[in-house]
Motif scaffolding. Sequence first.
Motif, mmCIF file in Angstrom:
data_model
loop_
_atom_site.group_PDB
_atom_site.id
_atom_site.type_symbol
_atom_site.label_atom_id
_atom_site.label_comp_id
_atom_site.label_asym_id
_atom_site.label_seq_id
_atom_site.Cartn_x
_atom_site.Cartn_y
_atom_site.Cartn_z
ATOM 1 N N ARG A 45 0.842 -1.200 0.000
ATOM 2 C CA ARG A 45 0.000 0.000 0.000
ATOM 3 C C ARG A 45 0.875 1.247 0.000
ATOM 4 N NH1 ARG A 45 -5.210 -0.576 0.181
ATOM 5 N NH2 ARG A 45 -6.082 -2.508 0.977
ATOM 6 N N CYS A 46 0.386 2.278 -0.638
ATOM 7 C CA CYS A 46 1.136 3.531 -0.709
ATOM 8 C C CYS A 46 1.121 4.218 0.654
ATOM 9 C CB CYS A 46 0.499 4.439 -1.757
ATOM 10 S SG CYS A 46 1.223 6.063 -1.780
ATOM 11 N N PRO A 47 2.273 4.566 1.191
ATOM 12 C CA PRO A 47 2.293 5.210 2.501
ATOM 13 C C PRO A 47 1.673 6.614 2.466
ATOM 14 C CG PRO A 47 4.529 4.814 1.687
ATOM 15 C CD PRO A 47 3.603 4.363 0.621
ATOM 16 N N ASN A 48 1.577 7.206 1.261
ATOM 17 C CA ASN A 48 1.001 8.557 1.171
ATOM 18 C C ASN A 48 -0.520 8.532 1.138
ATOM 19 O OD1 ASN A 48 3.445 9.779 1.140
ATOM 20 N ND2 ASN A 48 3.589 9.888 -1.087
ATOM 21 N N CYS A 49 -1.075 7.707 0.184
ATOM 22 C CA CYS A 49 -2.521 7.791 -0.029
ATOM 23 C C CYS A 49 -3.245 6.482 0.255
ATOM 24 C CB CYS A 49 -2.813 8.259 -1.459
ATOM 25 S SG CYS A 49 -2.150 7.146 -2.684
ATOM 26 N N GLY A 50 -2.542 5.402 0.458
ATOM 27 C CA GLY A 50 -3.204 4.159 0.823
ATOM 28 C C GLY A 50 -3.622 3.302 -0.359
ATOM 29 N N ILE A 84 5.574 1.860 -7.540
ATOM 30 C CA ILE A 84 5.056 3.192 -7.875
ATOM 31 C C ILE A 84 3.561 3.217 -7.586
ATOM 32 C CG2 ILE A 84 4.679 2.600 -10.320
ATOM 33 C CD1 ILE A 84 5.544 5.608 -10.877
ATOM 34 N N CYS A 85 3.107 4.337 -7.111
ATOM 35 C CA CYS A 85 1.678 4.500 -6.824
ATOM 36 C C CYS A 85 1.027 5.144 -8.038
ATOM 37 C CB CYS A 85 1.493 5.359 -5.573
ATOM 38 S SG CYS A 85 -0.219 5.737 -5.244
ATOM 39 N N LYS A 86 -0.017 4.504 -8.555
ATOM 40 C CA LYS A 86 -0.684 5.045 -9.751
ATOM 41 C C LYS A 86 -1.492 6.288 -9.394
ATOM 42 C CE LYS A 86 0.011 2.021 -13.151
ATOM 43 N NZ LYS A 86 -0.583 1.196 -14.186
ATOM 44 N N ASN A 87 -1.828 6.415 -8.142
ATOM 45 C CA ASN A 87 -2.682 7.529 -7.722
ATOM 46 C C ASN A 87 -1.873 8.822 -7.539
ATOM 47 O OD1 ASN A 87 -5.142 8.726 -6.863
ATOM 48 N ND2 ASN A 87 -4.469 8.493 -4.746
ATOM 49 N N CYS A 88 -0.811 8.736 -6.694
ATOM 50 C CA CYS A 88 -0.062 9.969 -6.401
ATOM 51 C C CYS A 88 1.326 9.961 -7.034
ATOM 52 C CB CYS A 88 0.029 10.193 -4.888
ATOM 53 S SG CYS A 88 1.027 8.962 -4.053
ATOM 54 N N HIS A 89 1.620 8.889 -7.769
ATOM 55 C CA HIS A 89 2.872 8.783 -8.526
ATOM 56 C C HIS A 89 4.130 8.810 -7.662
ATOM 57 C CE1 HIS A 89 0.466 9.025 -12.106
ATOM 58 N NE2 HIS A 89 -0.076 10.144 -11.661
ATOM 59 N N SER A 90 3.985 8.543 -6.378
ATOM 60 C CA SER A 90 5.203 8.466 -5.561
ATOM 61 C C SER A 90 5.844 7.097 -5.744
ATOM 62 C CB SER A 90 4.877 8.712 -4.088
ATOM 63 O OG SER A 90 4.043 7.695 -3.619
ATOM 64 N N THR A 91 7.163 7.062 -5.640
ATOM 65 C CA THR A 91 7.878 5.789 -5.776
ATOM 66 C C THR A 91 8.477 5.424 -4.425
ATOM 67 O OG1 THR A 91 9.859 6.962 -6.428
ATOM 68 C CG2 THR A 91 8.460 6.133 -8.194
HETATM 69 ZN ZN LIG Z 1 -0.039 7.062 -3.387
#
Ligand SMILES: [Zn+2]
Length: 317
Positions: A45-50, A84-91
């Motif tokens: 899971r993305c630590p930024n947006c989940g 990579i997060c498809k939502n917020c593009h953070s890696t």
């Molecule tokens: Zn994210």
Amino acid sequence: MSNNIKYITGIKDNHIILDKSKDKFSEFADFTVLNCVQNFNSPKRCPNCGFNMVKNGKTPQVLILCPKMAAKPLYMGIRKQKFICKNCHSTRVFPILGVEEHCSISNYVKQQIVVNFKRPTSMKDTAFEYSVSSNTVQRCLESTEDTLNRVKKSLPNAIALDDFNSGTNITDKMSMLLINADTHETIDVIQSRRDAALRSYFLRHYSRRERQKVRFVIVDLYQPYRNLIHDLFPNAKIIADKYHVVLQVSRVLQSTRIAVIRKFGLRSHEGRALKRYWKLLMKDSTELDFMHFNRRPNFKHSLLCDEDVVNRLLEMD
Ligand SMILES: [Zn+2]
């Protein structure tokens, strides 16, 4: 095979597997690399947006120092999984279990370095043995400070110092217990009870302000401690340990009794009586038996209670 990786490297991360695109080991002149990849089966899971992250290739190999193999330094060469997060593009890459982030030395090696400190070797030798820099050894040593040094940096209102025999392993046979006199909790064990050792211990561990807070120091009657305590705890009153006062008094009483026996002569009536009933003389006067009368051979077999005997003994001297 993943079990073997754990066995060889001490890194117990289940996400590390052998790199099938390469040989198992790459041999170099003065080190060996075990080629591995980080592999995640379940999505992260993305630590930024989940949102769920997707895999985004692997990083170049990072080298993690592991315990030596066949007398050569062994590195685990790991290609880490990038996400990579498809939502917020953070890696993101995720850490390896058993290796601190941004560190290239496994915790297992650091633990071995710490364990090695109990042997009398130099930092340089230790560094050479584990193929690390002296600075790393230094940092390992510093990292143990919190665990080894359980001393609280504050001192209670009243402390007690008591020496005890700590065995022959230590250069000084006698060690010192530092006790909280109110709670009777042990604060620390000081290895030596010598003046210099005690001074350096307190100066090293406690600020002057902390030491000034101490109002009472309970200690035995050993004279050299007095000066030491005055210097280290300027506001403290010294209280003699009750046990040591009692011990001192009973020793003096015993030697006085023996001196009186000598004065009368060992074979005299007084001498024999003082010798026979010594335990009664040592007793607390309020605890002497005055109810039970026995025949006393030293006093012409008269019927006397313990109190009578003590009174007769005291009449002699
Ligand atoms: Zn994210």
